[in-house]
Structure formats: structure tokens, C-alpha cells
Design a protein around this motif. Sequence first.
Motif, mmCIF file in Angstrom:
data_model
loop_
_atom_site.group_PDB
_atom_site.id
_atom_site.type_symbol
_atom_site.label_atom_id
_atom_site.label_comp_id
_atom_site.label_asym_id
_atom_site.label_seq_id
_atom_site.Cartn_x
_atom_site.Cartn_y
_atom_site.Cartn_z
ATOM 1 N N TYR A 64 43.278 47.049 -33.519
ATOM 2 C CA TYR A 64 43.184 47.093 -32.062
ATOM 3 C C TYR A 64 43.360 45.683 -31.484
ATOM 4 O O TYR A 64 42.466 45.158 -30.799
ATOM 5 N N PRO A 65 44.495 45.068 -31.700
ATOM 6 C CA PRO A 65 44.690 43.675 -31.260
ATOM 7 C C PRO A 65 44.702 43.502 -29.750
ATOM 8 O O PRO A 65 44.471 42.396 -29.258
ATOM 9 N N ASP A 66 44.971 44.573 -29.000
ATOM 10 C CA ASP A 66 45.043 44.473 -27.544
ATOM 11 C C ASP A 66 43.703 44.733 -26.852
ATOM 12 O O ASP A 66 43.604 44.590 -25.630
ATOM 13 N N THR A 67 42.704 45.150 -27.601
ATOM 14 C CA THR A 67 41.393 45.439 -27.026
ATOM 15 C C THR A 67 40.501 44.210 -27.113
ATOM 16 O O THR A 67 40.467 43.536 -28.138
ATOM 17 N N LYS A 68 39.799 43.934 -26.038
ATOM 18 C CA LYS A 68 38.821 42.852 -26.031
ATOM 19 C C LYS A 68 37.441 43.440 -26.324
ATOM 20 O O LYS A 68 36.997 44.382 -25.659
ATOM 21 N N PHE A 69 36.763 42.897 -27.322
ATOM 22 C CA PHE A 69 35.439 43.356 -27.702
ATOM 23 C C PHE A 69 34.399 42.299 -27.329
ATOM 24 O O PHE A 69 34.576 41.111 -27.614
ATOM 25 N N ILE A 70 33.312 42.749 -26.714
ATOM 26 C CA ILE A 70 32.188 41.877 -26.397
ATOM 27 C C ILE A 70 30.982 42.405 -27.163
ATOM 28 O O ILE A 70 30.601 43.573 -27.005
ATOM 29 N N VAL A 71 30.405 41.570 -28.020
ATOM 30 C CA VAL A 71 29.240 41.976 -28.807
ATOM 31 C C VAL A 71 28.116 40.983 -28.547
ATOM 32 O O VAL A 71 28.269 39.781 -28.773
ATOM 33 N N THR A 72 26.998 41.471 -28.051
ATOM 34 C CA THR A 72 25.850 40.616 -27.773
ATOM 35 C C THR A 72 24.701 40.953 -28.718
ATOM 36 O O THR A 72 24.794 41.868 -29.532
ATOM 37 N N ASP A 73 23.618 40.198 -28.593
ATOM 38 C CA ASP A 73 22.419 40.397 -29.401
ATOM 39 C C ASP A 73 22.703 40.198 -30.891
ATOM 40 O O ASP A 73 22.160 40.914 -31.739
ATOM 41 N N ALA A 83 30.256 37.926 -19.320
ATOM 42 C CA ALA A 83 31.300 38.049 -20.336
ATOM 43 C C ALA A 83 32.472 38.891 -19.844
ATOM 44 O O ALA A 83 33.646 38.565 -20.080
ATOM 45 N N ILE A 84 32.176 39.977 -19.140
ATOM 46 C CA ILE A 84 33.231 40.847 -18.617
ATOM 47 C C ILE A 84 34.033 40.128 -17.538
ATOM 48 O O ILE A 84 35.276 40.137 -17.542
ATOM 49 N N LYS A 85 33.325 39.504 -16.596
ATOM 50 C CA LYS A 85 34.019 38.799 -15.508
ATOM 51 C C LYS A 85 34.882 37.663 -16.042
ATOM 52 O O LYS A 85 36.033 37.486 -15.617
ATOM 53 N N ASP A 86 34.335 36.889 -16.975
ATOM 54 C CA ASP A 86 35.097 35.773 -17.537
ATOM 55 C C ASP A 86 36.323 36.269 -18.295
ATOM 56 O O ASP A 86 37.377 35.613 -18.298
ATOM 57 N N THR A 87 36.192 37.433 -18.924
ATOM 58 C CA THR A 87 37.335 38.010 -19.632
ATOM 59 C C THR A 87 38.446 38.376 -18.654
ATOM 60 O O THR A 87 39.621 38.032 -18.854
ATOM 61 N N GLU A 91 38.911 37.218 -15.686
ATOM 62 C CA GLU A 91 39.430 36.016 -15.023
ATOM 63 C C GLU A 91 40.186 35.094 -15.964
ATOM 64 O O GLU A 91 40.816 34.120 -15.528
ATOM 65 N N GLY A 92 40.116 35.394 -17.275
ATOM 66 C CA GLY A 92 40.858 34.608 -18.248
ATOM 67 C C GLY A 92 40.182 33.329 -18.679
ATOM 68 O O GLY A 92 40.825 32.458 -19.282
ATOM 69 N N THR A 93 38.884 33.185 -18.394
ATOM 70 C CA THR A 93 38.176 31.956 -18.745
ATOM 71 C C THR A 93 37.294 32.105 -19.982
ATOM 72 O O THR A 93 36.718 31.124 -20.446
ATOM 73 N N ALA A 94 37.165 33.315 -20.509
ATOM 74 C CA ALA A 94 36.312 33.542 -21.677
ATOM 75 C C ALA A 94 37.022 33.069 -22.941
ATOM 76 O O ALA A 94 38.182 33.405 -23.174
ATOM 77 N N GLU A 95 36.317 32.297 -23.743
ATOM 78 C CA GLU A 95 36.875 31.818 -25.009
ATOM 79 C C GLU A 95 36.403 32.748 -26.124
ATOM 80 O O GLU A 95 35.224 32.801 -26.455
ATOM 81 N N TYR A 96 37.346 33.469 -26.690
ATOM 82 C CA TYR A 96 37.038 34.442 -27.729
ATOM 83 C C TYR A 96 37.069 33.795 -29.111
ATOM 84 O O TYR A 96 37.569 32.685 -29.292
ATOM 85 N N GLY A 97 36.466 34.501 -30.102
ATOM 86 C CA GLY A 97 36.505 34.038 -31.478
ATOM 87 C C GLY A 97 35.434 33.034 -31.828
ATOM 88 O O GLY A 97 35.542 32.330 -32.836
ATOM 89 N N LYS A 98 34.354 32.943 -31.030
ATOM 90 C CA LYS A 98 33.260 32.020 -31.319
ATOM 91 C C LYS A 98 31.943 32.657 -30.915
ATOM 92 O O LYS A 98 31.916 33.648 -30.168
ATOM 93 N N LEU A 99 30.844 32.083 -31.423
ATOM 94 C CA LEU A 99 29.515 32.586 -31.118
ATOM 95 C C LEU A 99 28.843 31.689 -30.093
ATOM 96 O O LEU A 99 28.689 30.487 -30.311
ATOM 97 N N TYR A 100 28.445 32.283 -28.973
ATOM 98 C CA TYR A 100 27.693 31.569 -27.950
ATOM 99 C C TYR A 100 26.202 31.808 -28.181
ATOM 100 O O TYR A 100 25.797 32.916 -28.547
ATOM 101 N N LYS A 101 25.380 30.791 -27.936
ATOM 102 C CA LYS A 101 23.935 30.900 -28.067
ATOM 103 C C LYS A 101 23.309 30.594 -26.715
ATOM 104 O O LYS A 101 23.255 29.449 -26.284
ATOM 105 N N TRP A 102 22.861 31.660 -26.050
ATOM 106 C CA TRP A 102 22.332 31.540 -24.697
ATOM 107 C C TRP A 102 20.840 31.827 -24.694
ATOM 108 O O TRP A 102 20.368 32.785 -25.307
ATOM 109 N N GLY A 103 20.103 30.997 -23.974
ATOM 110 C CA GLY A 103 18.655 31.173 -23.931
ATOM 111 C C GLY A 103 18.060 30.840 -22.595
ATOM 112 O O GLY A 103 18.618 31.163 -21.535
ATOM 113 N N LEU A 104 16.946 30.139 -22.618
ATOM 114 C CA LEU A 104 16.206 29.849 -21.401
ATOM 115 C C LEU A 104 17.019 28.958 -20.460
ATOM 116 O O LEU A 104 17.017 29.168 -19.241
ATOM 117 N N LYS A 105 17.706 27.994 -20.992
ATOM 118 C CA LYS A 105 18.498 27.081 -20.175
ATOM 119 C C LYS A 105 19.539 27.825 -19.355
ATOM 120 O O LYS A 105 19.820 27.474 -18.195
#
Length: 363
Positions: free
Chosen positions: A117-126, A285-289, A291-305
Motif C-alpha cells: 500500500y505505497p500510496d496510503t499514509k499510515f499514522i500510528v500513535t501510542d 498528524a492528519i492536518k500536517d499530512t 498540508e504536506g509538512t509531516a515528516e514520515y518514516g521517523k518516531l516522534y516523542k511527544w509529552g508534557l512540553k
Amino acid sequence: MKKTGAIALACLLTASALLTGCGQSGEGGDASSASGSEYKSVGYICAQLGDKSFNDLSWSGVQKAAQEIDLNAKCIEYGTDKSKMEPAVRDAAEGYDIVVMNGNEFYEILDRIYTEYPDTKFIVTDLTPTTEVNIPNVFAVMSKQHEGEYLAGALAQKMSSTGTIGLVAGADTVPINNFIIGYIQGSLEANPSGKVANSFIGGFTDTAKAKELALVQANQMGADVIHQVAGGAGLGVFEACKDKGLWGIGVDADQREFFIDTKPEIADVILTSMQKRNDITMAKAIKDTVEGTAEYGKLYKWGLKEGITVLAENDYYKAQVPQETQDYIGGLSAKIASGEIEVKMVYGMDQNEYVTFRDSVKP
């Protein structure tokens, strides 16, 4: 994109015996985007809605993003049978431009099938912080729940009159233990001699057992503020708190808001919740995708900040928690966000070291 049959497939999913669609869509949900984006649709996969916690919260973020940027949105529930997870992902990948889901089990599925599924964008959290993200069409996020739990443990001790607080967890897993270790660290910050009772239900649906464990913590161990990290089963913890006249602390969503209309007597025992704001994560994540600003292929670590793992400071919290304590919790929050306080994680810690630390504060 290859999704010209998205709407037809969404209908098929609704009627399918394999998958049960929620039947809810974003208000902007026709087959075209007002912005002219190549992305027209988003599908959210979960076991089931109605947990008044993480699944419902995540879906609300998907809906919010879909409405704001005019995407067709659909929730796909696969139920309790985990063998249906992969078929759910495959069908969603065929039917939606963006597919979102939570947890490492989904990432493991994608690791096997993403090339189809190369044309599908997947967002996986948690995800866990040790997840090695090497899939080019996956946007991956882990939430630093241990940071928010530090605040929850500190608050619980400040609001306790016995010096013993409690936590009822769903399952004895590494991700859940990452909640517990943060909670204990915060408790020790507020009260170095304080105690923390903790119990495991063994799952996330048994409200009766959750209530029983919470009552044991209250009656036999003296816990007078009890935190639930047990998903839908956590209602049992709140019921025990109601019966005993104790404070409860929710998890993931602002759980007082979920109960205030339907179960006000439950809502009134929920002092606050340690929010894992997956609604914000999903929407961003959806909005950035799109808008074309989401960088795929990496792990983001989001917390209190980033405002993701925070306490619910609603009007009830402000009315019930003394200002001095609110200021104290605010100060701890600022120190964690700035890096002055570094909250330890279970990940990378020796199991014996963690168990020793956890057991050192048992009543």
C-alpha cells in the motif's frame, strides 16, 4: 491515489460481518476536499468505541481534523478478536487515503504489509520509545505518559490525608508499568515517605474486578486517592471511590467530562485525569499530512512540553484543589517541560530494578 472506491468500500465495511463501522463521518464528508488536496478520506481503526477513554478521545481528534479540512472520516471497529486487526488494516488501506490507529500491534502488522500500500499514509500513535521506525509511509508517535503521571502522583499525595495513594492498572505490561513508574516518582517528589498501592486487573474491561481492587486498596491499605490506568474497566475504580467518599484520578481523556451528563455522581469523584491527548496528536498528524509538512518514516516523542501528557485542569480541578497545590503542580510541570526534572522510564531499566523500586513504596 488509488482510492476511487472509498465510499463504496466504507459502506461494505459497515455491513461486513468481519468489521463493524461506527457509522460516523466528519461533517465535511463528501468525496472531495474543499482544499483540493489529494487526500479525501481518513479511516480510524480501533477495537471499539465507548470506552470513555483513549479510543473515544482518539476518534474525537480524527473527527475534528476531518471537519476542519474537509475529509470523509470513518471509524472502523474490529471488536475483541485480534485476528481481525490485519484484515481491518488491509481494508482500510484500500478504502482510505489516510489510516490512523494506536499501538505497537498495528505497527507490527504494517511492518509486514506496508509495501502493498505505497500510496496510503499510515499514522500510528501510542508506540513504545524503543520502536524502530523504518516504514517510509508511517508517521509514528509515542506519548511520554510517564511525565504526566509524575504530576498525577504528586497531586495525589498533596491531596491525600493518609500518605497512601493507589493505582489500579489494567495489565502488567511494560507500557502500563511506564505509567506506574512516573506516578511513583511524582508521589515521592511530593512526599518522600509516601506509599503507593498498585494492583493489576489482568485486562481492560472487568469493571467489577477494578472496583474490588480499589476497595482493597482503600479498606486494607489506607489509600484515599486512587488513580485508574485501566481503560473501560476504570469505571469500577470510580464506583469504589464514590462508595468510599474518595478522590479518583482518571486517565487518557478528561474523564469527568465524559461522565458529567450521564453519571454526575461518578463525575464528582474525578478530581482530574492524566490526559494522553491523543485527540491533539491525531488531529495534528492528519492536518500536517494533508498540508504536506509531516515528516514520515521517523518516531516522534511527544509529552508534557508539547501539551500531550498533561493533567486536566478543568473548572472542577480549580475549585477542588487548593491554589497552593495548583501552583506546586504548575511548577513541577514547568520543570519537566524545561528538562530540569527528568522523569525515568521503565524502558531500558532492568526488570529487577523496576520491581524493587515499585515494591519499595508499597503500604
